[in-house]
Design an enzyme around this catalytic site. Sequence first.
Site, PDB file in Angstrom:
ATOM      1  N   THR A 181       0.855  -1.184   0.000  1.00  0.00           N
ATOM      2  CA  THR A 181       0.000   0.000   0.000  1.00  0.00           C
ATOM      3  C   THR A 181       0.893   1.237   0.000  1.00  0.00           C
ATOM      4  O   THR A 181       1.584   1.520   0.985  1.00  0.00           O
ATOM      5  CB  THR A 181      -0.922   0.031   1.237  1.00  0.00           C
ATOM      6  OG1 THR A 181      -1.781  -1.103   1.205  1.00  0.00           O
ATOM      7  CG2 THR A 181      -1.774   1.294   1.240  1.00  0.00           C
ATOM      8  N   LYS A 256      -7.145   1.929  -2.831  1.00  0.00           N
ATOM      9  CA  LYS A 256      -6.777   1.354  -1.534  1.00  0.00           C
ATOM     10  C   LYS A 256      -6.734   2.426  -0.454  1.00  0.00           C
ATOM     11  O   LYS A 256      -7.184   2.212   0.682  1.00  0.00           O
ATOM     12  CB  LYS A 256      -5.422   0.657  -1.638  1.00  0.00           C
ATOM     13  CG  LYS A 256      -4.887   0.125  -0.308  1.00  0.00           C
ATOM     14  CD  LYS A 256      -5.818  -0.916   0.295  1.00  0.00           C
ATOM     15  CE  LYS A 256      -5.399  -1.292   1.713  1.00  0.00           C
ATOM     16  NZ  LYS A 256      -4.119  -1.982   1.784  1.00  0.00           N
ATOM     17  N   LYS A 324      -0.358   5.401   8.704  1.00  0.00           N
ATOM     18  CA  LYS A 324       0.363   5.704   7.459  1.00  0.00           C
ATOM     19  C   LYS A 324      -0.614   5.864   6.297  1.00  0.00           C
ATOM     20  O   LYS A 324      -0.502   6.790   5.489  1.00  0.00           O
ATOM     21  CB  LYS A 324       1.377   4.600   7.171  1.00  0.00           C
ATOM     22  CG  LYS A 324       2.133   4.727   5.855  1.00  0.00           C
ATOM     23  CD  LYS A 324       1.549   3.853   4.744  1.00  0.00           C
ATOM     24  CE  LYS A 324       1.659   2.384   5.058  1.00  0.00           C
ATOM     25  NZ  LYS A 324       1.140   1.537   3.949  1.00  0.00           N
TER      26      LYS A 324
END
Length: 378
Positions: A181, A256, A324
């Site tokens: 990701t 995502k 994150k």
Amino acid sequence: MAKILMLKPSSCSNHYLTTVSILSPPNAAVSLSKATMAMCSSFCPRINIQFRAKPTSRFSIKPQFSVQVKAFSSQDSTSPPKDEVPARIGFLGLGIMGSPMAQNLLKAGCDVTVWNRTKSKCDPLVSLGAKYKSSPEEVAASCDVTFAMLADPESAVEVAYGKHGAASGMSPGKGYVDVSTVDGPTSKLISTRIKSSGALFLEAPVSGSKKPAEDGQLIFLTAGDKSLYETASPFLDIMGKSRFYLGDVGNGAAMKLVVNMIMGSMMASFSEGLLLSEKVGLDPKVLVEVISQGAINAPMYSMKGPSMVQSLYPTAFPLKHQQKDLRLALGLAESVCQPTPIAAAANELYKVAKSRGLSDDDFSAVIEALKGKLDKLS
């Protein structure tokens, strides 16, 4: 014997847009033939994957398996027969997600070569039959398709084209599939470096955490070279339950980040609700049950709620990774001038939780940040 109706695509590049319907008796297995696999591209590995027909609803009379435009739901996969030569698959990064994903490839009979910064994490895979190489470059050089599952953009870049990175081992005819990701710009940068070697690139971040990874129930959000998408699809189907092709590199990363932004905000709000119910004298366990029966039910609440009530946070998706992803999602929103005040507030809570040493706990531990605030106010 199952009857098969196949619509042959006019060209390889449009194969993923073709709808194929297969009608068969219940539980009949349908195998993709060598000729079918050859249609995908000359780059396609020789692998025989089986899919089982499954009713699309309880009202179906005849089960049918269908490949729809851009989205695909995978079923059971089996290992290649002994007379088939499986493609050589590389896997870089054997953390909480990468290790079970690589294990599923091995269990399906794939020829897998692994690498991880901490070599000891490769040992369980090697004991299952994986090969080991000492650098991403060596893995890429020895494999046809290399998957990478890294923790953050910095790690993804370093592994892809840092010193002895995968790009140094890539060449025409090979493919690099980044399932990490990362943000769109990072994914595009990795794509550029990989493709400069003549190889193909596909971004394929996953939706799902530790348990779905173990069970082969991940959702792949892919974008990039369509021919590599077709080639990698049998392997994605071993590791996941569905896959989406979203077009140009960057779209998979964006999808995502949007999904994880929503998830992080949902968990923060859920945490507030659990604590508020307790503060006003309600049983938070009953709250979880009430939510599970209403319109706002989500599997995440039922899975995480009971342990959160007990202040237990077994790691399925590390809190540091959720923070994150929120940070990257906020950057994406800023780039298109889209206000995201709820996600921004949630991000601050995750930052507080990190500052309290909860980075490696499950992201549901964000509730601890709220407990601290409430304690100060009480």
